[in-house]
Design an enzyme around this catalytic site. Structure first.
Site, PDB file in Angstrom:
ATOM      1  N   ASP A   1      -0.154  -7.493   0.979  1.00 53.30           N
ATOM      2  CA  ASP A   1       0.396  -6.172   1.314  1.00 53.30           C
ATOM      3  C   ASP A   1       1.911  -6.237   1.490  1.00 53.30           C
ATOM      4  O   ASP A   1       2.471  -5.697   2.445  1.00 53.30           O
ATOM      5  CB  ASP A   1      -0.252  -5.585   2.567  1.00 53.30           C
ATOM      6  CG  ASP A   1      -0.095  -4.062   2.625  1.00 53.30           C
ATOM      7  OD1 ASP A   1       0.303  -3.473   1.609  1.00 53.30           O
ATOM      8  OD2 ASP A   1      -0.358  -3.475   3.685  1.00 53.30           O
TER       9      ASP A   1
ATOM     10  N   SER B   1       4.581   1.983   8.620  1.00 49.48           N
ATOM     11  CA  SER B   1       4.232   0.885   7.725  1.00 49.48           C
ATOM     12  C   SER B   1       5.436   0.453   6.898  1.00 49.48           C
ATOM     13  O   SER B   1       6.138   1.281   6.327  1.00 49.48           O
ATOM     14  CB  SER B   1       3.099   1.299   6.790  1.00 49.48           C
ATOM     15  OG  SER B   1       1.900   1.481   7.490  1.00 49.48           O
TER      16      SER B   1
ATOM     17  N   HIS C   1       0.813  -1.215   0.000  1.00 47.01           N
ATOM     18  CA  HIS C   1       0.000   0.000   0.000  1.00 47.01           C
ATOM     19  C   HIS C   1       0.851   1.272   0.000  1.00 47.01           C
ATOM     20  O   HIS C   1       0.361   2.349  -0.336  1.00 47.01           O
ATOM     21  CB  HIS C   1      -0.978   0.005   1.172  1.00 47.01           C
ATOM     22  CG  HIS C   1      -0.350   0.256   2.510  1.00 47.01           C
ATOM     23  ND1 HIS C   1      -0.075  -0.745   3.418  1.00 47.01           N
ATOM     24  CD2 HIS C   1       0.056   1.402   3.118  1.00 47.01           C
ATOM     25  CE1 HIS C   1       0.459  -0.229   4.513  1.00 47.01           C
ATOM     26  NE2 HIS C   1       0.547   1.067   4.353  1.00 47.01           N
TER      27      HIS C   1
END
Length: 488
Positions: A155, A229, A125
């Site tokens: 992901d 992330s 992402h």
């Protein structure tokens, strides 16, 4: 003589009373202020030092402190900051865009080097749709990066920078992670470079969070915020066990103390295949977790294996002979612990190489030869359906009505299908907890095909302790739900 004996008893009793009174007067009563001399004697004594109180505790705390510090020092040089530059086009062609609309948007995140040649693991992402990637190393160098491969289902993304002799993180075994163990999360939350937070593993195998197509998260309470992330989740041996991926948040911005990471074993399998220029394997099946009800239905001593709820047409699994309702218990000679273990085994399998798959079907164990193919991506998600407004009959915590052509059209079910449609589910029932929802259609019970309410009632009443329902959801998604009789 008797008089002398009585006198001796009196003297002995008086002596005991005097001795007890002396002890009582020398000790302060609880809840009362201490006598003046006693208080002064206590206050004159110096308080004990921490080392005198618990030297072992202090030594253990110091060791833990030093361990955290050494792990952070070892891993931080491999952690990078990634800025993904994305053009906000809003669906317009390049000619229709104004100068301001062509301005690049910046998405900030983290990643970590996995070998000295510049390969980096991060989140899909973060790099999705990026026109350019800027990578900042721990030593301050800034270099361009490119996406080698990316998979939205998990992901996970692999990024490459053109540098060599780089520090890299050691990858551990996420299958060995246990609930309660200490971990560190390293990343760049809110652009604050090289930030380390500590916590414990709160849970394993978290799924059904509606975050990814395939979910098997490590849950932790280590602080992870936007910008973290793609960073590593590290154990106290300095090994990466996960990729920090998501936070639990009502607003999407604030961490409420629960974060999720993708297990590194899966990420490593994907990265190794991508580095070699290939992709991961697929068999064309969808599986569900085997709970106690499914285990009892198949007469297993304990939950294990992976239950096949769907087999894609003309897929390697279909060609090899696998069907829905098969329970996979072995793969390439290895026992299948659960659906996540099977998914990893399929991912690690070399595309084009046949593998023996052991299954349970109808009470018998069978073996099929399946040749996994190279993955070409996952199907796109579909939108939820509106709830149909129809009358029906209540049974086992859900209300059903016989499926008509008009009703089938309203819930996007092919007109050739027969069954009973669910028009309401009691949210306190086991049917709800098992995943039955309004708009689902029950096609069968165990091995019996269902065409109307009468057949459903008869099949449910004659079923065993655990009943298997074959259900179609959202017009296309066939799955199986197991309900225990005493839970209905």
């Amino acid at each position: 003589p008797s008089r002398m004996l009585n006198a001796n008893k009196v003297i002995l009793a008086l002596s005991c009373l005097c001795f007890a009174a002396g002890i009582a007067l020398s000790v302060p009563f609880p809840f009362e202020s201490q006598r003046e001399g006693h208080a002064e004697a206590l206050s004159a004594q110096p308080p004990p030092s921490p080392k005198e109180v618990a030297p072992e505790a202090e030594s253990l705390a110091t060791q833990l402190e030093n361990l955290f510090s050494s792990v952070a020092k070892e891993v931080k040089p491999a952690v990078v900051a990634i800025v993904a530059k994305k053009a906000g086009q809003n669906g317009k062609s390049s000619e229709e865009l104004t100068a301001s609309q062509k301005a690049l948007q910046r998405s900030f995140g983290s990643g970590f080097l996995i070998d000295p040649k510049g390969f980096i693991l991060t989140n899909h992402h973060l790099v999705e749709g990026a026109g350019a990637l800027d990578v900042t190393l721990a030593d301050g160098r800034n270099v361009p990066g490119r996406t080698v491969r990316s998979d939205f289902t998990h992901d996970i993304a692999l990024v490459k920078i053109e540098l060599e002799n780089l520090p890299f993180a050691r990858l551990g075994d996420s299958d060995g992670v246990e609930v309660g163990q200490w971990i560190l999360a390293i990343g760049h939350p809110f652009g604050l470079l090289q930030t380390v937070s500590a916590g414990i593993v709160g849970a394993l195998g978290r799924s059904d969070l509606s975050l990814l197509g395939y979910e098997n998260f490590i849950q932790t309470d280590a602080t992870i915020s936007p910008g973290s992330s793609g960073g590593p989740l590290v154990n106290l041996r300095g090994e990466v066990v996960g990729i920090n991926t998501a936070i639990y948040s009502h607003s999407g911005k604030v961490n409420h103390g629960i974060s999720f990471a993708v297990p590194i074993s899966l990420a490593r399998a994907l990265a190794e295949r991508w580095i070699k220029g290939g992709n991961i394997s697929r068999m064309g099946i969808s599986t569900v977790h085997v709970d106690r009800d499914i285990a009892d239905y198949y007469k297993l001593g304990a939950p294990r294996g992976a239950f096949i709820r769907y087999v894609e047409r003309k897929s390697p699994a279909a060609v090899g002979g696998l069907r829905p309702m098969d329970l996979v218990v072995e793969f390439d000679g290895r026992k299948v612990r659960d659906q996540h273990a099977l998914h990893l085994m399929i991912t690690e399998q070399v595309p084009g190489e046949p593998v023996l798959v052991g299954i349970l079907r109808g009470g018998e164990k069978m073996t099929f030869k399946v040749t996994p193919a190279e993955s070409q991506g996952a199907p796109k998600p579909v939108t939820e359906l509106a709830e149909p407004m129809v009358d029906g009959s209540r049974a086992f915590g859900f209300t059903v009505t016989t499926l008509t052509r008009e009703l089938a059209a309203s819930i996007r079910v092919p007109p050739s299908r027969t069954g009973v449609a669910i028009i309401d589910v009691d949210t306190e029932s086991v049917a709800w907890s098992k995943g039955l929802r309004t708009g689902d259609v029950i096609l069968g019970v165990n091995s019996s095909k269902i065409e109307d309410i009468a057949q459903l009632d008869q099949a449910m009443s004659s079923a065993g302790d655990v009943t298997m329902l074959r259900v179609i959801s959202r017009g296309y998604d066939e799955r199986f739900i197991f309900i225990r009789r005493r839970d209905r």
